[in-house]
Design a protein around this motif. Structure first.
Motif, PDB file in Angstrom:
ATOM      1  N   ALA A  42     -35.923  -4.355 -10.955  1.00  9.61           N
ATOM      2  CA  ALA A  42     -36.336  -5.410 -10.020  1.00  9.61           C
ATOM      3  C   ALA A  42     -35.352  -5.666  -8.889  1.00  9.61           C
ATOM      4  O   ALA A  42     -35.755  -6.158  -7.834  1.00  9.61           O
ATOM      5  CB  ALA A  42     -36.561  -6.716 -10.793  1.00  9.61           C
ATOM      6  N   ARG A  43     -34.087  -5.341  -9.078  1.00 10.75           N
ATOM      7  CA  ARG A  43     -33.090  -5.804  -8.125  1.00 10.75           C
ATOM      8  C   ARG A  43     -33.362  -5.329  -6.692  1.00 10.75           C
ATOM      9  O   ARG A  43     -33.347  -6.127  -5.752  1.00 10.75           O
ATOM     10  CB  ARG A  43     -31.698  -5.368  -8.570  1.00 10.75           C
ATOM     11  CG  ARG A  43     -31.090  -6.243  -9.655  1.00 10.75           C
ATOM     12  CD  ARG A  43     -29.762  -5.660 -10.140  1.00 10.75           C
ATOM     13  NE  ARG A  43     -29.035  -6.595 -10.992  1.00 10.75           N
ATOM     14  CZ  ARG A  43     -29.264  -6.771 -12.285  1.00 10.75           C
ATOM     15  NH1 ARG A  43     -30.226  -6.086 -12.871  1.00 10.75           N
ATOM     16  NH2 ARG A  43     -28.544  -7.621 -12.995  1.00 10.75           N
ATOM     17  N   ASN A  44     -33.569  -4.032  -6.514  1.00 12.16           N
ATOM     18  CA  ASN A  44     -33.772  -3.512  -5.163  1.00 12.16           C
ATOM     19  C   ASN A  44     -34.901  -4.238  -4.442  1.00 12.16           C
ATOM     20  O   ASN A  44     -34.753  -4.691  -3.303  1.00 12.16           O
ATOM     21  CB  ASN A  44     -34.076  -2.016  -5.213  1.00 12.16           C
ATOM     22  CG  ASN A  44     -32.872  -1.170  -4.832  1.00 12.16           C
ATOM     23  OD1 ASN A  44     -32.065  -1.554  -3.993  1.00 12.16           O
ATOM     24  ND2 ASN A  44     -32.756  -0.013  -5.455  1.00 12.16           N
ATOM     25  N   LEU A  45     -36.045  -4.362  -5.100  1.00 12.22           N
ATOM     26  CA  LEU A  45     -37.234  -4.874  -4.422  1.00 12.22           C
ATOM     27  C   LEU A  45     -37.220  -6.393  -4.281  1.00 12.22           C
ATOM     28  O   LEU A  45     -37.629  -6.924  -3.247  1.00 12.22           O
ATOM     29  CB  LEU A  45     -38.482  -4.423  -5.179  1.00 12.22           C
ATOM     30  CG  LEU A  45     -38.710  -2.908  -5.189  1.00 12.22           C
ATOM     31  CD1 LEU A  45     -39.941  -2.547  -6.009  1.00 12.22           C
ATOM     32  CD2 LEU A  45     -38.843  -2.369  -3.769  1.00 12.22           C
TER      33      LEU A  45
ATOM     34  N   GLY B 282     -37.350  -4.320   8.063  1.00 10.71           N
ATOM     35  CA  GLY B 282     -36.212  -3.440   7.811  1.00 10.71           C
ATOM     36  C   GLY B 282     -35.879  -3.249   6.351  1.00 10.71           C
ATOM     37  O   GLY B 282     -34.913  -2.540   6.028  1.00 10.71           O
ATOM     38  N   GLN B 283     -36.667  -3.834   5.447  1.00 12.51           N
ATOM     39  CA  GLN B 283     -36.388  -3.715   4.017  1.00 12.51           C
ATOM     40  C   GLN B 283     -37.378  -2.789   3.322  1.00 12.51           C
ATOM     41  O   GLN B 283     -38.526  -2.666   3.746  1.00 12.51           O
ATOM     42  CB  GLN B 283     -36.431  -5.101   3.368  1.00 12.51           C
ATOM     43  CG  GLN B 283     -35.316  -6.016   3.799  1.00 12.51           C
ATOM     44  CD  GLN B 283     -33.940  -5.438   3.509  1.00 12.51           C
ATOM     45  OE1 GLN B 283     -33.651  -5.003   2.388  1.00 12.51           O
ATOM     46  NE2 GLN B 283     -33.078  -5.427   4.516  1.00 12.51           N
ATOM     47  N   MET B 284     -36.911  -2.150   2.253  1.00 10.62           N
ATOM     48  CA  MET B 284     -37.816  -1.331   1.452  1.00 10.62           C
ATOM     49  C   MET B 284     -38.821  -2.228   0.744  1.00 10.62           C
ATOM     50  O   MET B 284     -38.543  -3.393   0.426  1.00 10.62           O
ATOM     51  CB  MET B 284     -37.039  -0.497   0.445  1.00 10.62           C
ATOM     52  CG  MET B 284     -36.436  -1.279  -0.711  1.00 10.62           C
ATOM     53  SD  MET B 284     -35.745  -0.216  -2.014  1.00 10.62           S
ATOM     54  CE  MET B 284     -34.322   0.480  -1.187  1.00 10.62           C
ATOM     55  N   GLU B 285     -40.002  -1.689   0.523  1.00  4.59           N
ATOM     56  CA  GLU B 285     -41.020  -2.370  -0.262  1.00  4.59           C
ATOM     57  C   GLU B 285     -41.498  -1.414  -1.344  1.00  4.59           C
ATOM     58  O   GLU B 285     -41.376  -0.192  -1.214  1.00  4.59           O
ATOM     59  CB  GLU B 285     -42.184  -2.795   0.631  1.00  4.59           C
ATOM     60  CG  GLU B 285     -41.791  -3.832   1.667  1.00  4.59           C
ATOM     61  CD  GLU B 285     -42.979  -4.329   2.467  1.00  4.59           C
ATOM     62  OE1 GLU B 285     -43.389  -5.480   2.271  1.00  4.59           O
ATOM     63  OE2 GLU B 285     -43.497  -3.534   3.273  1.00  4.59           O
ATOM     64  N   GLY B 286     -42.039  -1.958  -2.416  1.00  2.00           N
ATOM     65  CA  GLY B 286     -42.483  -1.084  -3.479  1.00  2.00           C
ATOM     66  C   GLY B 286     -43.120  -1.831  -4.625  1.00  2.00           C
ATOM     67  O   GLY B 286     -43.256  -3.053  -4.598  1.00  2.00           O
TER      68      GLY B 286
ATOM     69  N   ASN C 113     -41.522   3.376  -3.582  1.00  2.00           N
ATOM     70  CA  ASN C 113     -40.911   2.617  -2.490  1.00  2.00           C
ATOM     71  C   ASN C 113     -41.173   3.246  -1.135  1.00  2.00           C
ATOM     72  O   ASN C 113     -41.315   4.472  -1.021  1.00  2.00           O
ATOM     73  CB  ASN C 113     -39.384   2.538  -2.681  1.00  2.00           C
ATOM     74  CG  ASN C 113     -38.976   1.761  -3.905  1.00  2.00           C
ATOM     75  OD1 ASN C 113     -39.806   1.165  -4.591  1.00  2.00           O
ATOM     76  ND2 ASN C 113     -37.689   1.770  -4.192  1.00  2.00           N
ATOM     77  N   THR C 114     -41.183   2.397  -0.117  1.00  2.00           N
ATOM     78  CA  THR C 114     -41.166   2.909   1.245  1.00  2.00           C
ATOM     79  C   THR C 114     -39.828   3.597   1.481  1.00  2.00           C
ATOM     80  O   THR C 114     -38.830   3.303   0.825  1.00  2.00           O
ATOM     81  CB  THR C 114     -41.346   1.776   2.258  1.00  2.00           C
ATOM     82  OG1 THR C 114     -40.366   0.743   2.002  1.00  2.00           O
ATOM     83  CG2 THR C 114     -42.741   1.177   2.166  1.00  2.00           C
ATOM     84  N   LYS C 115     -39.820   4.503   2.435  1.00  6.56           N
ATOM     85  CA  LYS C 115     -38.634   5.306   2.709  1.00  6.56           C
ATOM     86  C   LYS C 115     -37.833   4.703   3.864  1.00  6.56           C
ATOM     87  O   LYS C 115     -38.360   3.983   4.687  1.00  6.56           O
ATOM     88  CB  LYS C 115     -39.072   6.736   3.070  1.00  6.56           C
ATOM     89  CG  LYS C 115     -37.968   7.766   3.051  1.00  6.56           C
ATOM     90  CD  LYS C 115     -38.532   9.150   3.289  1.00  6.56           C
ATOM     91  CE  LYS C 115     -37.434  10.205   3.232  1.00  6.56           C
ATOM     92  NZ  LYS C 115     -36.417  10.008   4.269  1.00  6.56           N
TER      93      LYS C 115
ATOM     94  N   TYR D  45     -29.053  -3.197   2.854  1.00  7.90           N
ATOM     95  CA  TYR D  45     -29.939  -2.173   2.297  1.00  7.90           C
ATOM     96  C   TYR D  45     -29.292  -1.572   1.060  1.00  7.90           C
ATOM     97  O   TYR D  45     -28.076  -1.525   0.962  1.00  7.90           O
ATOM     98  CB  TYR D  45     -30.193  -1.072   3.332  1.00  7.90           C
ATOM     99  CG  TYR D  45     -31.511  -0.347   3.146  1.00  7.90           C
ATOM    100  CD1 TYR D  45     -32.686  -0.846   3.695  1.00  7.90           C
ATOM    101  CD2 TYR D  45     -31.588   0.826   2.402  1.00  7.90           C
ATOM    102  CE1 TYR D  45     -33.901  -0.187   3.522  1.00  7.90           C
ATOM    103  CE2 TYR D  45     -32.790   1.480   2.221  1.00  7.90           C
ATOM    104  CZ  TYR D  45     -33.942   0.977   2.782  1.00  7.90           C
ATOM    105  OH  TYR D  45     -35.146   1.614   2.608  1.00  7.90           O
ATOM    106  N   ASP D  46     -30.109  -1.127   0.114  1.00  8.59           N
ATOM    107  CA  ASP D  46     -29.634  -0.557  -1.146  1.00  8.59           C
ATOM    108  C   ASP D  46     -28.997  -1.662  -1.977  1.00  8.59           C
ATOM    109  O   ASP D  46     -27.785  -1.743  -2.119  1.00  8.59           O
ATOM    110  CB  ASP D  46     -28.653   0.586  -0.894  1.00  8.59           C
ATOM    111  CG  ASP D  46     -28.247   1.303  -2.182  1.00  8.59           C
ATOM    112  OD1 ASP D  46     -28.946   1.134  -3.191  1.00  8.59           O
ATOM    113  OD2 ASP D  46     -27.223   2.009  -2.173  1.00  8.59           O
ATOM    114  N   LEU D  47     -29.836  -2.511  -2.553  1.00 12.02           N
ATOM    115  CA  LEU D  47     -29.369  -3.765  -3.130  1.00 12.02           C
ATOM    116  C   LEU D  47     -29.489  -3.802  -4.648  1.00 12.02           C
ATOM    117  O   LEU D  47     -29.780  -4.841  -5.243  1.00 12.02           O
ATOM    118  CB  LEU D  47     -30.170  -4.922  -2.515  1.00 12.02           C
ATOM    119  CG  LEU D  47     -30.147  -4.985  -0.974  1.00 12.02           C
ATOM    120  CD1 LEU D  47     -31.087  -6.054  -0.457  1.00 12.02           C
ATOM    121  CD2 LEU D  47     -28.740  -5.227  -0.462  1.00 12.02           C
ATOM    122  N   ASP D  48     -29.232  -2.665  -5.312  1.00 15.98           N
ATOM    123  CA  ASP D  48     -29.348  -2.656  -6.768  1.00 15.98           C
ATOM    124  C   ASP D  48     -28.073  -3.094  -7.472  1.00 15.98           C
ATOM    125  O   ASP D  48     -28.126  -3.627  -8.576  1.00 15.98           O
ATOM    126  CB  ASP D  48     -29.802  -1.289  -7.278  1.00 15.98           C
ATOM    127  CG  ASP D  48     -28.965  -0.139  -6.750  1.00 15.98           C
ATOM    128  OD1 ASP D  48     -28.102  -0.369  -5.880  1.00 15.98           O
ATOM    129  OD2 ASP D  48     -29.190   1.009  -7.197  1.00 15.98           O
TER     130      ASP D  48
END
Length: 246
Positions: free
Chosen positions: A54-57, A88-92, A110-112, A231-234
């Motif tokens: 869950a963290r990234n998204l 500007g953020q990934m979604e998924g 996820n979006t790229k 970005y890259d928030l895991d």
């Protein structure tokens, strides 16, 4: 295989491209969700270090909300970001992955990190995203440049001459300006509120590398002005960079 340190983990991330033909000439652009932009490139994220998946998204959703209410200091240079799908953020969303050789388990689709994510055009050399691979010495070398090793371009294979030159001006200003000049003129180079958001969220979420690797510098005008995007928030909420401890 997608990722940096994550390439070494037992469960890999995959970057995928979709085509309508077996010769990979005709792109298949589709929408995994109805409110997404059509694209032929997506990532399947294993989220090996994060058992919650869950963290990234979830972090990305919170950053998106912050961007949506934080005024941009130079709208003409940065407003393209506001027209993007996720600011500007990934979604998924979670998916289970089966490939020809069997079941690979739970991932997120996820979006790229591409030009669409940031409201850019890959055919426009003035549009660029700069990422950082340094762990702790970021921006401390006044001679630092976009070398595609420590500082990398994400939209093009190499930076335009102007993007590279303007990036070097930013680095030199950070290292060589007096304290008074820094306060007065940092906003000529970069959106200060975006930097503040990045720092505050990094502190709030106990993000392991918010001050080094987990942000991007976006420019839509040849690097004359940058906007910082987390970005890259895991590695957040106390999670160690490789997931070994909290």
């Amino acid at each position: 295989i997608q990722g940096d340190s994550s390439r070494t983990y037992p469960k890999k991330n995959f970057k995928t491209k979709f085509f309508t033909d077996s010769n990979y000439k005709e792109k298949l652009k589709w929408k995994p969700k109805s409110n997404w932009q059509a694209n032929n490139k997506f990532n399947f994220k294993a989220n090996w270090i994060d058992a919650t998946q869950a963290r990234n998204l979830v972090n990305a959703q919170m950053i998106e909300k912050a961007v949506s209410i934080t005024p941009m200091e130079k709208m003409d240079e940065t407003k393209a970001l506001l027209d993007t799908q996720g600011l500007g953020q990934m979604e998924g969303f979670p998916v289970e992955v089966y490939l020809a050789d069997g079941y690979y388990g739970l991932f997120t689709l996820n979006t790229k990190k591409d030009d669409k994510t940031f409201g850019m055009d890959s055919d426009n050399s003035k549009h660029e995203v700069v990422s950082v691979e340094l762990a702790d010495q970021v921006f401390r070398d006044p001679k630092a440049t976009i070398d595609e090793k420590n500082y990398l371009t994400e939209i093009h294979d190499a930076p335009s001459a102007n993007v590279k030159s303007n990036f070097e001006k930013l680095v030199q200003f950070i290292n060589q300006s007096t304290p008074d000049d820094f306060v007065k003129h940092l906003g000529d180079y970069i959106d200060i509120k975006s930097c503040i958001n990045t720092m505050l969220y990094g502190i709030l979420s106990k993000e392991y590398d918010y001050y080094s690797k987990s942000y991007l510098l976006c420019t839509w005008n040849d690097g004359a002005y940058f906007y910082m995007v987390p970005y890259d928030l895991d590695s957040t909420w106390g999670l160690f960079w490789n997931g070994s401890r909290i």
